[in-house]
Design a protein around this motif. Sequence first.
Motif, short mmCIF file in Angstrom:
data_model
loop_
_atom_site.label_atom_id
_atom_site.label_comp_id
_atom_site.label_asym_id
_atom_site.label_seq_id
_atom_site.Cartn_x
_atom_site.Cartn_y
_atom_site.Cartn_z
N THR A 93 -65.99 -19.71 75.74
CA THR A 93 -64.74 -19.26 75.12
C THR A 93 -63.60 -19.44 76.10
OG1 THR A 93 -65.32 -17.02 75.82
CG2 THR A 93 -65.80 -17.61 73.53
N SER A 94 -63.75 -18.82 77.27
CA SER A 94 -62.78 -19.01 78.35
C SER A 94 -63.54 -18.99 79.66
CB SER A 94 -61.72 -17.90 78.34
OG SER A 94 -60.91 -17.98 79.49
N PHE A 95 -63.18 -19.89 80.57
CA PHE A 95 -63.85 -19.94 81.87
C PHE A 95 -63.10 -19.10 82.91
CE2 PHE A 95 -64.88 -24.39 80.30
CZ PHE A 95 -66.06 -23.97 79.71
N THR A 96 -61.92 -18.61 82.55
CA THR A 96 -61.11 -17.88 83.54
C THR A 96 -60.84 -16.43 83.12
OG1 THR A 96 -59.08 -18.68 82.50
CG2 THR A 96 -59.99 -19.99 84.31
N GLN A 97 -60.96 -16.12 81.84
CA GLN A 97 -60.66 -14.77 81.37
C GLN A 97 -61.88 -14.18 80.67
OE1 GLN A 97 -56.85 -14.52 79.22
NE2 GLN A 97 -56.47 -16.63 79.82
N ASN A 98 -61.91 -12.85 80.61
CA ASN A 98 -63.02 -12.15 79.98
C ASN A 98 -62.74 -12.01 78.48
OD1 ASN A 98 -65.43 -10.80 79.71
ND2 ASN A 98 -64.54 -8.80 80.21
N ILE A 99 -62.76 -13.14 77.79
CA ILE A 99 -62.51 -13.15 76.35
C ILE A 99 -63.83 -13.06 75.61
CG2 ILE A 99 -61.63 -14.55 74.44
CD1 ILE A 99 -59.60 -15.74 76.36
N PRO A 100 -63.96 -12.17 74.62
CA PRO A 100 -65.23 -12.05 73.89
C PRO A 100 -65.50 -13.29 73.04
CG PRO A 100 -63.54 -10.69 72.86
CD PRO A 100 -62.96 -11.20 74.14
N ILE A 110 -64.13 -31.04 80.83
CA ILE A 110 -62.86 -31.17 80.11
C ILE A 110 -62.99 -32.22 79.00
CG2 ILE A 110 -60.45 -31.94 80.31
CD1 ILE A 110 -60.44 -30.67 83.12
N GLN A 111 -63.66 -33.34 79.32
CA GLN A 111 -63.86 -34.38 78.32
C GLN A 111 -64.73 -33.86 77.17
OE1 GLN A 111 -62.47 -37.55 78.14
NE2 GLN A 111 -63.33 -37.38 76.08
N LEU A 112 -65.75 -33.06 77.52
CA LEU A 112 -66.60 -32.46 76.49
C LEU A 112 -65.81 -31.56 75.56
CD1 LEU A 112 -69.52 -31.93 75.44
CD2 LEU A 112 -69.63 -30.04 77.06
N LEU A 113 -64.93 -30.75 76.13
CA LEU A 113 -64.07 -29.88 75.33
C LEU A 113 -63.13 -30.69 74.45
CD1 LEU A 113 -63.18 -27.17 78.01
CD2 LEU A 113 -64.81 -26.97 76.15
N THR A 114 -62.61 -31.78 75.00
CA THR A 114 -61.72 -32.66 74.23
C THR A 114 -62.46 -33.25 73.03
OG1 THR A 114 -60.49 -33.24 76.24
CG2 THR A 114 -60.24 -34.69 74.34
#
Length: 350
Positions: free
Chosen positions: A212-219, A255-259
């Motif tokens: 979901t997010s690699f930098t924030q604690n997002i559920p 990043i390419q995978l996410l794209t």
Amino acid sequence: MKSVLLIEDDKVLRENTAELLELSNYEVHTAANGQLGLKMALETRPDIVVCDIMMPILDGYGVLEGLAKHDQTKFIPFIFLSAKTERQDVRKGMDLGADDYITKPFSEDEIISAIESRIAKAAILKDERESFQNNSNNFEDELRTLNDLKLFFDKNGTVLNYSKNETIYKEGQNSNFIYLINKGVVRCFKFDEKGKELTTALHKADDLFGYTSFTQNIPYRETAVAMKDTEMVGVSKTEFQDVLINNHKVTLEVIQLLTDDITGVKDQLLQMAYSSVQRKTASTILRFAEKINIKPEDPIKISRNDLASVAGIATETLIRTLSDFKKQGFIEMEGRNIKVLDLQKLQEVY
């Protein structure tokens, strides 16, 4: 010729299975108990071990633990062969590091297919390990490709097993893990304001998911459910974040995978918005066939509600379209199962 070590205390089953494997061009070594089997594994270094669980002297768990203690045998793929179908027994074996399990009685296709796929996976991982070691030079610990990243998951991740229809995580829960699927299929979905399920993604073996997010604690923003018995490895988000920080080349791969994922979602939304009902239905059947990773001629065991949610059409509309496909000879329906009869025609509709 690939070699198989078969460890089984039932003499009749051991001899019959050995003969079956020999007829399939495998060199077969057999052992009547775990102690003999472990000794033979260290001596012969087979390409794969197929082992019963409940045996005298040393059981299958003990064999697996013994193999893991030796560098020359710890990477040999290991399949449990057992009549014990209780989930806790299977889970215990997989948690110890087994690659697969086959429940007695089994068919010839089941055991040959399991052996072939596990030997192939072991060979690929071996090549990747050697390639990674040979090319490391001054970057001994650096991960550079998605394959390197997946090897990191295999080596450091927590093995998790889920039964068919079991929930892996729910929307709103803390997103603690990133997952790599070893086998099985996972469906992700959300609920709309009317409580209707909307499928957001289908993931199959070798897919990464759960980010979901690699930098924030997002559920988690969706719910994930196993569509069939599924094995995966999970790496904590904190550990995954450290990997990205210290391995810039693999970060670009992610990043390419996410794209690619975003592009796929856009294409799906466009299709849901503008494609005809028949095209949506044909495309959805083909997507499920691809993700479930079965032969086109095999039945697709998937509910009509799931098909409708992926296609973005009402269930009643989907059923009418399936009936049209059946009349045209594209598919065959038996209860909730759908069998593709004419793959080319479906592709033409798509």
